[in-house]
Write a protein that holds these residues in place. Structure first.
Motif, PDB file in Angstrom:
ATOM      1  N   GLY A  16       0.854  -1.189   0.000  1.00 25.68           N
ATOM      2  CA  GLY A  16       0.000   0.000   0.000  1.00 25.68           C
ATOM      3  C   GLY A  16       0.879   1.224   0.000  1.00 25.68           C
ATOM      4  O   GLY A  16       2.071   1.129   0.278  1.00 25.68           O
TER       5      GLY A  16
ATOM      6  N   PHE B 165      -3.804  -5.409  -0.102  1.00 29.06           N
ATOM      7  CA  PHE B 165      -3.436  -4.031  -0.465  1.00 29.06           C
ATOM      8  C   PHE B 165      -4.239  -3.050   0.390  1.00 29.06           C
ATOM      9  O   PHE B 165      -5.469  -3.143   0.467  1.00 29.06           O
ATOM     10  CB  PHE B 165      -3.691  -3.801  -1.952  1.00 29.06           C
ATOM     11  CG  PHE B 165      -3.053  -2.545  -2.454  1.00 29.06           C
ATOM     12  CD1 PHE B 165      -1.677  -2.445  -2.559  1.00 29.06           C
ATOM     13  CD2 PHE B 165      -3.823  -1.448  -2.810  1.00 29.06           C
ATOM     14  CE1 PHE B 165      -1.064  -1.282  -3.011  1.00 29.06           C
ATOM     15  CE2 PHE B 165      -3.236  -0.278  -3.269  1.00 29.06           C
ATOM     16  CZ  PHE B 165      -1.846  -0.201  -3.369  1.00 29.06           C
TER      17      PHE B 165
ATOM     18  N   LEU C 261      -5.412   0.764   1.496  1.00 29.44           N
ATOM     19  CA  LEU C 261      -5.613   2.130   0.996  1.00 29.44           C
ATOM     20  C   LEU C 261      -5.938   3.069   2.163  1.00 29.44           C
ATOM     21  O   LEU C 261      -6.528   2.638   3.161  1.00 29.44           O
ATOM     22  CB  LEU C 261      -6.804   2.160   0.023  1.00 29.44           C
ATOM     23  CG  LEU C 261      -6.599   1.520  -1.342  1.00 29.44           C
ATOM     24  CD1 LEU C 261      -7.928   1.476  -2.098  1.00 29.44           C
ATOM     25  CD2 LEU C 261      -5.565   2.300  -2.141  1.00 29.44           C
TER      26      LEU C 261
ATOM     27  N   GLU D 170      -1.416   2.889  -6.584  1.00 30.24           N
ATOM     28  CA  GLU D 170      -2.742   2.382  -6.230  1.00 30.24           C
ATOM     29  C   GLU D 170      -3.440   1.586  -7.334  1.00 30.24           C
ATOM     30  O   GLU D 170      -3.958   0.506  -7.059  1.00 30.24           O
ATOM     31  CB  GLU D 170      -3.618   3.515  -5.688  1.00 30.24           C
ATOM     32  CG  GLU D 170      -3.145   3.921  -4.304  1.00 30.24           C
ATOM     33  CD  GLU D 170      -3.963   5.041  -3.665  1.00 30.24           C
ATOM     34  OE1 GLU D 170      -4.968   5.480  -4.255  1.00 30.24           O
ATOM     35  OE2 GLU D 170      -3.568   5.469  -2.563  1.00 30.24           O
TER      36      GLU D 170
ATOM     37  N   LYS E 274      -4.352  -2.303  -6.656  1.00 37.09           N
ATOM     38  CA  LYS E 274      -5.745  -2.781  -6.686  1.00 37.09           C
ATOM     39  C   LYS E 274      -5.901  -3.902  -7.696  1.00 37.09           C
ATOM     40  O   LYS E 274      -6.648  -4.850  -7.473  1.00 37.09           O
ATOM     41  CB  LYS E 274      -6.690  -1.631  -7.056  1.00 37.09           C
ATOM     42  CG  LYS E 274      -6.940  -0.672  -5.924  1.00 37.09           C
ATOM     43  CD  LYS E 274      -8.131   0.202  -6.280  1.00 37.09           C
ATOM     44  CE  LYS E 274      -7.833   1.642  -6.035  1.00 37.09           C
ATOM     45  NZ  LYS E 274      -8.825   2.571  -6.516  1.00 37.09           N
TER      46      LYS E 274
ATOM     47  N   ALA F 202      -4.156  -7.210  -6.257  1.00 36.37           N
ATOM     48  CA  ALA F 202      -4.457  -7.643  -4.886  1.00 36.37           C
ATOM     49  C   ALA F 202      -5.500  -8.759  -4.834  1.00 36.37           C
ATOM     50  O   ALA F 202      -6.393  -8.824  -5.678  1.00 36.37           O
ATOM     51  CB  ALA F 202      -4.963  -6.456  -4.083  1.00 36.37           C
TER      52      ALA F 202
ATOM     53  N   TYR G  74      -7.108  -8.967  -1.834  1.00 34.16           N
ATOM     54  CA  TYR G  74      -8.056  -8.199  -1.005  1.00 34.16           C
ATOM     55  C   TYR G  74      -7.572  -6.750  -0.919  1.00 34.16           C
ATOM     56  O   TYR G  74      -6.371  -6.512  -0.794  1.00 34.16           O
ATOM     57  CB  TYR G  74      -8.113  -8.726   0.428  1.00 34.16           C
ATOM     58  CG  TYR G  74      -8.653 -10.135   0.562  1.00 34.16           C
ATOM     59  CD1 TYR G  74     -10.011 -10.362   0.808  1.00 34.16           C
ATOM     60  CD2 TYR G  74      -7.800 -11.231   0.459  1.00 34.16           C
ATOM     61  CE1 TYR G  74     -10.500 -11.658   0.949  1.00 34.16           C
ATOM     62  CE2 TYR G  74      -8.296 -12.526   0.591  1.00 34.16           C
ATOM     63  CZ  TYR G  74      -9.640 -12.733   0.835  1.00 34.16           C
ATOM     64  OH  TYR G  74     -10.114 -14.009   0.972  1.00 34.16           O
ATOM     65  N   VAL G  75      -8.526  -5.819  -0.964  1.00 32.26           N
ATOM     66  CA  VAL G  75      -8.208  -4.406  -0.763  1.00 32.26           C
ATOM     67  C   VAL G  75      -8.892  -3.961   0.529  1.00 32.26           C
ATOM     68  O   VAL G  75     -10.094  -4.214   0.718  1.00 32.26           O
ATOM     69  CB  VAL G  75      -8.694  -3.554  -1.958  1.00 32.26           C
ATOM     70  CG1 VAL G  75      -8.423  -2.073  -1.708  1.00 32.26           C
ATOM     71  CG2 VAL G  75      -8.013  -3.997  -3.254  1.00 32.26           C
TER      72      VAL G  75
END
Ligand code: ADP
Ligand code: 5GP
Length: 188
Positions: free
Chosen positions: A14, A118, A120, A152, A156, A159, A161-162
């Motif tokens: 991230g 990932f 954010l 980013e 995304k 990944a 999972y975000v």
């Protein structure tokens, strides 16, 4: 080359200042089956940063280690080198890597079973205030915010999972649940 240890490989990635180190530290304290790999870096230790946050080395030492094939992955991030030394988790433990997106892509290529989480920030403004709160100088804050715009979309896309790190305890709980779920999935 491949990297397929017996345990799970968990990559936490991230943009800078989103809270990766904070989350991973809490996770590793909570879950005795996790082993956190300690990266090497050529950047200077931040004031207030734990001396064991990284293995702090010179560029010469880092380059020598590259030549010896000592890294699983490494990258140049905003002018400093960062790398994961070839990991060897203790028997029965899952490996956690806290790395940026280029490194995450390299690890995925070496092990497509690696679990990529990932993270954010809730907003760019909040990320900025976390970077300032951590004591990053203005110029570094700006560079990390600009870099986040490139990182980013890639993060995304690759990944599994975000997660949005708004409330810290909630994020740690979410990550913990994901890891438990993935462990069970892999037993089936
Ligand atoms: P990263 O490792 O992603 O660069 P850090 O873990 O160093 O980020 O976190 C950056 C700053 O934000 C630190 O001062 C940390 O205490 C703070 N922080 C982390 N998560 C949260 C959160 N959920 N809410 C508020 N502050 C946070
Ligand atoms: P920082 O200077 O904020 O500690 O780290 C800058 C970026 O490098 C962060 O996104 C962090 O996750 C990443 N990073 C830390 N260690 C490694 C590593 O071993 N490999 C790679 N590729 N990135 C790393």
């Amino acid at each position: 080359m491949s990297f397929k240890p017996d345990g799970l490989v968990i990559v936490v990635s991230g943009p800078g200042g989103v809270g990766k180190s904070t989350i991973v530290d809490a996770l590793v304290k909570r879950d005795a089956n996790l082993w956190l790999s300690r990266s090497w870096t050529t950047r200077e230790q931040r004031s207030g940063e734990a001396p064991d946050a990284y293995k702090f080395v010179t560029r010469e030492q880092f380059e020598k280690h590259i030549a010896q094939g000592g890294f699983l992955e490494w990258t140049d991030f905003l002018g400093n080198l960062y790398g994961t030394p070839t990991p060897s988790a203790p028997e029965g433990k899952d490996t956690v890597l806290e790395i940026e997106v280029d490194g995450a892509q390299q690890v995925k290529r070496l092990n497509n079973q690696a679990l990529l989480l990932f993270v954010l920030p809730p907003s760019r403004q909040e990320q900025k205030s976390r970077l300032h709160g951590r004591g990053d100088p203005e110029q570094k804050v700006e560079k990390r915010l600009r870099k986040a715009e490139d990182e980013e979309p890639i993060g995304k896309a690759i990944a599994d999972y975000v997660l949005i790190n708004d409330d810290l305890a909630t994020t740690v709980d979410e990550m913990s649940r994901i890891i438990d779920f993935e462990r069970k999935q892999r037993l089936i």
